[in-house]
Scaffold this active site. Structure first.
Site, mmCIF file in Angstrom:
data_model
loop_
_atom_site.group_PDB
_atom_site.id
_atom_site.type_symbol
_atom_site.label_atom_id
_atom_site.label_comp_id
_atom_site.label_asym_id
_atom_site.label_seq_id
_atom_site.Cartn_x
_atom_site.Cartn_y
_atom_site.Cartn_z
ATOM 1 N N ASP A 117 0.744 1.265 8.593
ATOM 2 C CA ASP A 117 0.300 0.466 9.743
ATOM 3 C C ASP A 117 1.258 0.575 10.934
ATOM 4 O O ASP A 117 0.896 0.224 12.054
ATOM 5 C CB ASP A 117 0.166 -1.007 9.352
ATOM 6 N N GLY A 168 -5.078 -0.391 9.462
ATOM 7 C CA GLY A 168 -4.109 -1.150 10.240
ATOM 8 C C GLY A 168 -4.588 -2.583 10.140
ATOM 9 O O GLY A 168 -5.470 -2.984 10.893
ATOM 10 N N ARG A 169 -4.050 -3.315 9.136
ATOM 11 C CA ARG A 169 -4.616 -4.641 8.851
ATOM 12 C C ARG A 169 -4.572 -5.563 10.057
ATOM 13 O O ARG A 169 -5.512 -6.294 10.327
ATOM 14 C CB ARG A 169 -3.891 -5.289 7.680
ATOM 15 N N GLY A 199 0.820 -1.217 0.000
ATOM 16 C CA GLY A 199 0.000 0.000 0.000
ATOM 17 C C GLY A 199 0.851 1.262 0.000
ATOM 18 O O GLY A 199 1.950 1.265 0.546
HETATM 19 P P1 FBP Z 1 0.971 -2.040 3.557
HETATM 20 O O1 FBP Z 1 1.199 -2.873 4.772
HETATM 21 O O2 FBP Z 1 1.237 -2.734 2.307
HETATM 22 O O3 FBP Z 1 1.705 -0.746 3.663
HETATM 23 O O4 FBP Z 1 -0.565 -1.632 3.471
HETATM 24 C C1 FBP Z 1 -1.247 -1.238 4.571
HETATM 25 C C2 FBP Z 1 -2.709 -1.069 4.316
HETATM 26 O O5 FBP Z 1 -3.031 0.277 4.078
HETATM 27 C C3 FBP Z 1 -3.523 -1.626 5.473
HETATM 28 O O6 FBP Z 1 -3.700 -0.673 6.475
HETATM 29 C C4 FBP Z 1 -4.779 -2.059 4.803
HETATM 30 O O7 FBP Z 1 -5.386 -3.133 5.476
HETATM 31 C C5 FBP Z 1 -4.327 -2.533 3.462
HETATM 32 O O8 FBP Z 1 -3.142 -1.805 3.186
HETATM 33 C C6 FBP Z 1 -5.328 -2.289 2.392
HETATM 34 O O9 FBP Z 1 -4.949 -2.995 1.266
HETATM 35 P P2 FBP Z 1 -5.392 -2.624 -0.202
HETATM 36 O O10 FBP Z 1 -4.639 -1.366 -0.564
HETATM 37 O O11 FBP Z 1 -4.929 -3.762 -1.020
HETATM 38 O O12 FBP Z 1 -6.853 -2.417 -0.194
#
Ligand code: FBP
Length: 696
Positions: free
Chosen positions: A228, A280-281, A106
């Protein structure tokens, strides 16, 4: 409109004012582009050299040693700036280089400054050096899709958010074929070094690529990126090497600003509870920082919930001489009760509004959900390993997937050795709402991660909250407090004696200024009954309008507004902290490359301290890796750093929970962090979490 004739459109569009306001470039953008971040003293010299140190210790995973033999013995490298260099260093430092940069995962504010730092340092060392950006993430390396960077391009994106310049993607370089293609691209471009700007999974990729290309002499350097905030590196003795990934500060400040505006709105309009899911996954770092920035009424922290122990259950079991494993970890139901308690307590003192912050990944910390995620991950992975057709293609509809699970449960009844999905799992799974079932069965990303951003976490939780509040309402336990002065005035105006009705209607009439309706009065019918029994009313009479009005006022209606803070904050222009941090990370990357490092992650130590104490370093990636379950299989990855519930930042939030809930007659304690300002003095220097965790 006035009587004046409107200007014809072609003329209007040529008007200087219109031309000015419709330009793509504005003053804010120009100011950002022109800003030059300060440079750490070790990176401001013409040369630098690396000083490997044994000051930091890591316990090496056997599997990491086996799979990454060429980089497992890397050590932490400190960077020393040099005004001059001997002939050998000068030659290698200033040699013409080809460097490739890729963004992975992301977007995170500050990424463009990493590029700018690398570009500036590489061109300063040798103007003939070439820097390439791989397009749309790791696919750009696999497919050799590049963009050569030049001054105009880099200057256009200095201090600007997003990863727009070269885009990003989430492809994992996880097969021998993909690794071979990357190697081929690096050879074709004659690359000396590849820089991977990414999170835990991407830095894992960096380690494997460093190993793969060690023999070719292609260096691979990682950069800790993710809003995150879950790339934080400590050694075995808890010495902090990387306190925070870049982008975290900006995203947290952007979320906090919007959420604090909701705090203002909700305490003005006094009718909504705002439910704010923040990204914040997995880890709840962003939610924790938002709590510190805004003092929202309730903030859930996943790691804290996982740590929950139901003391009552535990004590009961102890008395019975047994152990109750269900006492450990919170259930969804219990969590909804905790939220309800806060809502009910605020309503009782006349506050039927508020703001709740829910971390996106909170469900991962709820025992029962975690079990489902692991089981379903394994089921999907096993299906994909043994069949030609992918699970999601084979079972496109939810009903098909549920039917497959039913068949597995049936299998567990016939074959006791099959325990992956039993009848109990199936029953429990069928109890949860369809949209959430669908969420749990969703396709995992290429790293095998569960896509929490696409699950309506807050809906799952708030549906349970709403159900329980209705029960509490029926039981007369969810009531809205009424000011005694207001009650008295209303009754007097209607010609009724408030002192006669008060003790009858309210359970605390004599004690306080905020009146709470008696819990047995739960409807107009029970209200009338109480009045009749107390001989204040005859059976044939209606409840006086003013008394009925007081009853109606005491019945809260729970109205919510849901918000998701994620992609917006992720796309914000970086705070000054992130601008400076990332530019220096870029310079650190070049220093590592120029000194021959590979398999290292660029980092800056002492981020929590004054800028003069910032220290650029290289952290060895391989010794940080460990085995983790991904897509149902144990895989070597970089460990995510989750919120430490013993940390000062968490303890401060915990200690302030009661105060920020503000379930008392005093006002709320909302804090206004204000918008991210590039100039001016109001912006905080760094995340509050960092400041607090640095207190020894
Ligand atoms: P990264 O860990 O790759 O930096 O991404 C973080 C994040 O923004 C998370 O907070 C969120 O759950 C996820 O990416 C969302 O993913 P996507 O961009 O594929 O929808």
């Amino acid at each position: 409109m006035s009587g004046k004739e409107p200007i014809p459109l072609p003329e209007l569009l040529k008007h200087p004012k219109v031309l000015k306001v419709t330009e793509d470039v504005n003053a804010e953008l120009l100011e950002r582009r022109q800003y030059s971040p300060p440079v750490c003293s070790a990176l401001s010299q013409k040369f630098s050299r690396l000083q490997p140190t044994d000051e930091f210790k890591f316990t090496v995973d056997k599997e990491a040693a086996k799979q990454l033999p060429d980089i497992i013995n890397n050590r932490v490298q400190k960077i020393q700036g040099l005004k001059t260099a001997d002939a050998a260093l000068s030659k290698t430092y200033q040699q013409k280089r080809h460097i490739g940069i890729v963004f992975s995962g992301g977007p995170a504010p500050g990424g463009h400054n990493v590029i700018a730092g690398i570009y500036d340092a590489a061109k300063k060392a040798n103007p003939k050096s070439r820097v390439y950006g791989f397009l749309i993430g790791p696919d750009g390396i696999i497919e050799n899709e590049t963009l050569e960077l030049n001054d105009d391009l880099v200057d256009a994106y200095r201090n600007i958010g997003g990863f727009t310049m070269i885009k990003t993607g989430r492809t994992k370089i996880d097969t021998p074929d993909k690794l071979a293609l990357c190697r081929e691209t690096c050879k074709k471009l004659d690359l000396d070094a590849l820089v991977i700007v990414g999170g835990d999974d991407s830095n894992t990729n960096a380690a494997f690529l460093a190993q793969e290309m060690a023999a070719d002499g292609v260096q691979v350097i990682g950069v800790p990126k993710t809003i995150d905030g879950d790339i934080q590196v400590r050694d075995d003795n808890s010495n902090v090497l990387c306190a925070m990934s870049f982008g975290f500060h900006t995203a947290a400040r952007a979320f906090a600003n919007s959420i604090s505006n909701l705090c203002t709105d909700s305490s003005s309009d006094v009718k909504y509870w705002h439910i704010c899911k923040v990204m914040g996954r997995v880890a709840s770092h962003l939610a924790l920082e938002v709590a510190l920035q805004t003092h929202a009424n309730m903030t859930l922290i996943g790691e804290d919930l996982a740590d929950y122990v139901d003391q009552r259950r535990l004590e009961k079991a102890q008395k019975e001489g047994t152990l109750d494993y269900h006492a450990y970890g919170i259930t969804l139901r219990h969590l909804s009760r905790v939220i309800c308690e806060g809502i009910v307590r605020r309503a009782a003192i006349g506050k039927n509004y508020g703001v709740i912050v829910v971390p996106e990944g909170v469900l991962e910390f709820i025992n029962e959900i975690q079990v489902f995620i692991i089981k379903l991950n394994t089921i999907i992975a096993e299906h994909n390993q043994t069949r030609d057709i992918d699970f999601h293609a084979a079972f496109p509809l939810l009903e098909d997937k549920l039917e497959y699970l039913r068949r597995l449960a049936q299998r567990s009844r016939e074959d006791t050795s099959f325990t992956l999905w039993n009848t109990r799992d199936d029953d429990l799974f069928n109890d949860i709402p369809a949209f959430f079932q669908e969420g749990l069965l969703m396709e995992r990303d290429s790293h095998g991660n569960f896509p929490f951003s696409q699950v309506e976490t807050e809906k799952v939780l708030m549906d349970l909250v709403k159900d329980y509040l209705n029960i509490l309402k029926e039981q007369g336990r969810y009531r809205f407090g009424i000011y005694k002065s207001y009650y008295r005035k209303t009754l007097k105006r209607a010609g009724l004696d408030p002192e006669a009705y008060g003790p009858l209607l309210f359970e605390n009439y004599e004690q306080t200024d905020m009146l709470l309706r008696k819990s047995e009065i739960i409807s107009l019918k029970t209200l009338k009954q109480s009045l009749v029994e107390a001989k204040m009313l005859k059976d044939s009479q209606d409840v006086p309008a003013a008394v009925e009005k007081m009853f109606q006022k005491s019945v809260p209606s729970f109205k919510t507004q849901n918000h998701f803070y994620g992609y917006d904050g992720r796309g914000n222009d970086p705070t000054r902290f992130d601008c400076v941090y990332t530019y220096n990370l870029g310079l650190t990357v070049f220093s590592l490359i120029a000194n021959g490092a590979t398999g290292q992650m660029a980092a800056i130590r002492n981020l929590e301290q004054d800028f003069t104490r910032w220290e650029p370093i290289g952290i060895p990636i391989a010794p940080l890796m460990h085995l983790e379950e991904r897509k149902g299989r144990l895989t070597l990855v970089l460990e995510k750093s989750i919120v430490d519930v013993r940390s000062a930042a968490f303890q401060v939030v915990k200690a302030n929970r009661e105060k920020w809930l503000a379930a008392d007659s005093a006002g709320d304690h909302f804090r206004k962090p204000g918008p991210i300002r590039f100039t001016g003095k109001s912006e905080e220097e760094r995340p509050i979490t960092l400041e607090l965790n640095a207190i020894c």
